[in-house]
Design an enzyme around this catalytic site. Sequence first.
Site, PDB file in Angstrom:
ATOM      1  N   VAL A  11       0.830  -1.202   0.000  1.00  0.00           N
ATOM      2  CA  VAL A  11       0.000   0.000   0.000  1.00  0.00           C
ATOM      3  C   VAL A  11       0.865   1.253   0.000  1.00  0.00           C
ATOM      4  O   VAL A  11       0.575   2.224  -0.699  1.00  0.00           O
ATOM      5  CB  VAL A  11      -0.970  -0.005   1.193  1.00  0.00           C
ATOM      6  N   TYR A  56       3.493  -4.905  11.102  1.00  0.00           N
ATOM      7  CA  TYR A  56       4.156  -6.206  11.232  1.00  0.00           C
ATOM      8  C   TYR A  56       3.200  -7.205  10.589  1.00  0.00           C
ATOM      9  O   TYR A  56       2.148  -7.510  11.138  1.00  0.00           O
ATOM     10  CB  TYR A  56       4.374  -6.520  12.709  1.00  0.00           C
ATOM     11  N   THR A  57       3.537  -7.681   9.395  1.00  0.00           N
ATOM     12  CA  THR A  57       2.595  -8.504   8.622  1.00  0.00           C
ATOM     13  C   THR A  57       3.011  -9.975   8.496  1.00  0.00           C
ATOM     14  O   THR A  57       2.347 -10.736   7.796  1.00  0.00           O
ATOM     15  CB  THR A  57       2.421  -7.928   7.204  1.00  0.00           C
ATOM     16  N   THR A  96      -7.212  -5.394   9.505  1.00  0.00           N
ATOM     17  CA  THR A  96      -7.300  -6.698   8.856  1.00  0.00           C
ATOM     18  C   THR A  96      -8.520  -7.510   9.281  1.00  0.00           C
ATOM     19  O   THR A  96      -9.065  -7.313  10.373  1.00  0.00           O
ATOM     20  CB  THR A  96      -6.039  -7.510   9.195  1.00  0.00           C
ATOM     21  N   ASP A  97      -8.911  -8.434   8.411  1.00  0.00           N
ATOM     22  CA  ASP A  97      -9.975  -9.383   8.736  1.00  0.00           C
ATOM     23  C   ASP A  97      -9.546 -10.363   9.832  1.00  0.00           C
ATOM     24  O   ASP A  97     -10.391 -11.051  10.408  1.00  0.00           O
ATOM     25  CB  ASP A  97     -10.371 -10.174   7.486  1.00  0.00           C
ATOM     26  N   TYR A 120      -1.094 -12.324  15.302  1.00  0.00           N
ATOM     27  CA  TYR A 120      -1.207 -11.203  14.367  1.00  0.00           C
ATOM     28  C   TYR A 120      -2.528 -10.467  14.571  1.00  0.00           C
ATOM     29  O   TYR A 120      -2.563  -9.240  14.708  1.00  0.00           O
ATOM     30  CB  TYR A 120      -1.096 -11.713  12.926  1.00  0.00           C
ATOM     31  N   TRP A 145      -6.512  -9.938   1.972  1.00  0.00           N
ATOM     32  CA  TRP A 145      -5.946 -10.576   0.780  1.00  0.00           C
ATOM     33  C   TRP A 145      -5.353  -9.542  -0.189  1.00  0.00           C
ATOM     34  O   TRP A 145      -5.683  -9.507  -1.375  1.00  0.00           O
ATOM     35  CB  TRP A 145      -7.010 -11.411   0.079  1.00  0.00           C
TER      36      TRP A 145
END
Length: 283
Positions: A11, A56-57, A96-97, A120, A145
């Site tokens: 992003v 932090y992904t 996030t989901d 996470y 996603w």
Amino acid sequence: MILVFGTTGQVATELRALLPEAVFLGRDEADLTDPAHCAQKIAALKPEAVINAAAYTAVDKAETDEDAAALVNGAAPTEMAKACAALGIPFVHISTDYVFDGSGETPFAPDHPTAPLGAYGRTKLLGENGIRAAGGPFAILRTSWVFSAHGNNFVKTMLRLGAERDTLTIVADQIGGPTPARAIANACVDIANRLKTEPNTAGTYHFSGAPDVSWADFARAIFKKAGITCAVEDIPTSAYPTPAQRPANSRMECHTLDATFGIHRPDWKAGLADVLKDLEKTT
């Protein structure tokens, strides 16, 4: 001037193309493991709005590194939001989901009770709660996603593996909306600009690509669009164990974002076509 945390993520890369006049802070300039330092940057630069595109992904790594993930995903955005609240400026944050448990088949609404399955999701939820408590004009944009021509993502992995193999086994019982990073970047900017004049639009929103699809069917679409003759064999999640549990249901209810900001769910098939064109230019 808009201040963006993040420079190299999917992003953030799209935001750099969209906002050449913005100030971007990478981890060498804003240490996300030092939340107070991030807040000091905002106070010193006094921007018109802040977008946090850093996180932090590493979902699986977070299971054994939750303290570090909690700093980056929880404490840092909390302190950013407090600094923005002190200046009275908008703070837009990407979530996030994974804050949901992924149960059922109904799309999750923004006000649905949260129940993260792993580290996470827990750390992202920490950030969400801290942002809401900060008291400033904020928008939390939960998405899912994410894909683009940049960094590591499912589309690029499928293109690489599909060119190497005749058949791939892909999980078919996780359903969600693939979301182009470019669409997320555009949404963040639109929301930030709107919050400047209408702080009452603050809140938590969902934004994911349409239509919802399984990972296996998403892979098939990627191969078809790219002209790759690789077969996809459906497998259940149980056949592909990972350290972190993934949500089976990542469907997200996005109507409130559309109603409030006029931002529609992006067509991921069109986004996929754009990404493939971008990748062709770089090869």
